[in-house]
Design an enzyme around this catalytic site. Structure first.
Site, PDB file in Angstrom:
ATOM      1  N   ARG A 171       8.667 -29.029  28.190  1.00 40.62           N
ATOM      2  CA  ARG A 171       8.850 -27.400  28.041  1.00 40.62           C
ATOM      3  C   ARG A 171      10.486 -27.110  28.405  1.00 40.62           C
ATOM      4  NH1 ARG A 171       4.302 -24.470  27.571  1.00 40.62           N
ATOM      5  NH2 ARG A 171       2.542 -25.456  28.355  1.00 40.62           N
ATOM      6  N   HIS A 231      12.424 -15.899  29.747  1.00 41.88           N
ATOM      7  CA  HIS A 231      10.980 -16.530  29.849  1.00 41.88           C
ATOM      8  C   HIS A 231      10.624 -15.986  31.367  1.00 41.88           C
ATOM      9  CE1 HIS A 231      11.556 -19.552  26.708  1.00 41.88           C
ATOM     10  NE2 HIS A 231      13.013 -19.304  27.343  1.00 41.88           N
ATOM     11  N   VAL A 232       9.312 -15.587  31.406  1.00 41.65           N
ATOM     12  CA  VAL A 232       8.534 -15.165  32.573  1.00 41.65           C
ATOM     13  C   VAL A 232       8.506 -16.209  33.655  1.00 41.65           C
ATOM     14  CG1 VAL A 232       6.352 -14.239  33.481  1.00 41.65           C
ATOM     15  CG2 VAL A 232       7.222 -13.563  31.320  1.00 41.65           C
ATOM     16  N   SER A 233       8.180 -17.371  33.314  1.00 36.05           N
ATOM     17  CA  SER A 233       7.984 -18.520  34.121  1.00 36.05           C
ATOM     18  C   SER A 233       9.420 -19.177  34.239  1.00 36.05           C
ATOM     19  CB  SER A 233       6.922 -19.416  33.804  1.00 36.05           C
ATOM     20  OG  SER A 233       7.182 -20.158  32.519  1.00 36.05           O
ATOM     21  N   ASN A 237      11.872 -13.968  23.935  1.00 37.08           N
ATOM     22  CA  ASN A 237      10.906 -14.744  24.582  1.00 37.08           C
ATOM     23  C   ASN A 237      10.468 -15.497  23.719  1.00 37.08           C
ATOM     24  OD1 ASN A 237       8.891 -16.228  26.081  1.00 37.08           O
ATOM     25  ND2 ASN A 237       8.692 -14.227  27.434  1.00 37.08           N
ATOM     26  N   TYR A 248       2.124 -17.267  34.952  1.00 33.80           N
ATOM     27  CA  TYR A 248       2.554 -16.120  34.346  1.00 33.80           C
ATOM     28  C   TYR A 248       2.613 -14.683  35.095  1.00 33.80           C
ATOM     29  CZ  TYR A 248       2.914 -19.339  30.491  1.00 33.80           C
ATOM     30  OH  TYR A 248       3.160 -20.449  29.720  1.00 33.80           O
ATOM     31  N   ASP A 273      18.049 -21.625  13.745  1.00 33.82           N
ATOM     32  CA  ASP A 273      18.845 -21.454  12.654  1.00 33.82           C
ATOM     33  C   ASP A 273      19.218 -20.004  12.361  1.00 33.82           C
ATOM     34  OD1 ASP A 273      19.221 -23.927  12.172  1.00 33.82           O
ATOM     35  OD2 ASP A 273      18.062 -24.526  10.411  1.00 33.82           O
TER      36      ASP A 273
END
Length: 151
Positions: free
Chosen positions: A115, A104-106, A78, A27, A91
């Site tokens: 993932r 997303h950072v990564s 995020n 990260y 939902d």
């Protein structure tokens, strides 16, 4: 669509409060405070406001998304660890009538197979991943263009 004079709700999911110290090899060393600062700078440059939040609790995030229906023009989320697990967040996002950007950072596609799938993506207008915290700035800039009617 949500009113353009309302803020962009920025939601950060579980463990992002540890950004900068948790697995920096994945990260990086930027903190959540750095992400917030970058987000506020991008919002100011784009002429919009943001409401920046973080929670480790799924129900609280669902409550925020429901709140956003009348109090935000867009959502940047995020979802972190809830990305591939939370149908409840999906939902709630599906009933939001405005742009939704997943950040997303990564780069999830380069990480563990579990993932890769994202429930949030099923509701998202766009997804930005793998750019570190810069993804927040990219998303806010584009959201501002969308809510202001720019192409």
């Amino acid at each position: 669509m949500a009113q353009k004079d309302l803020p962009i709700l920025v939601i950060n999911g579980p463990n992002l409060n540890l950004l900068g110290t948790r697995q920096p090899e994945i990260y990086g060393h930027d903190t959540l405070e750095d992400a917030e600062r970058l987000s506020r700078d991008a919002a100011a440059a784009a002429g919009v406001e943001i409401d920046f939040r973080q929670s480790n609790h799924e129900g609280e995030i669902v409550d925020w998304i429901q709140w956003a229906r009348t109090n935000a023009c867009a959502i940047l989320i995020n979802p972190a660890g809830f990305t591939s697990t939370s149908i409840a967040i999906l939902d709630s996002l599906l009933i939001f009538d405005g742009p939704i950007f997943e950040v997303h950072v990564s780069a999830l596609f380069r990480r563990d197979e579990f993932r890769h799938p994202s429930y949030v993506s099923k509701a998202a207008t766009a997804k930005i991943e793998g750019f570190g915290i810069a993804g927040y700035g990219f998303a806010i800039t584009r959201i501002a263009q969308l809510v202001k009617g720019a192409k």
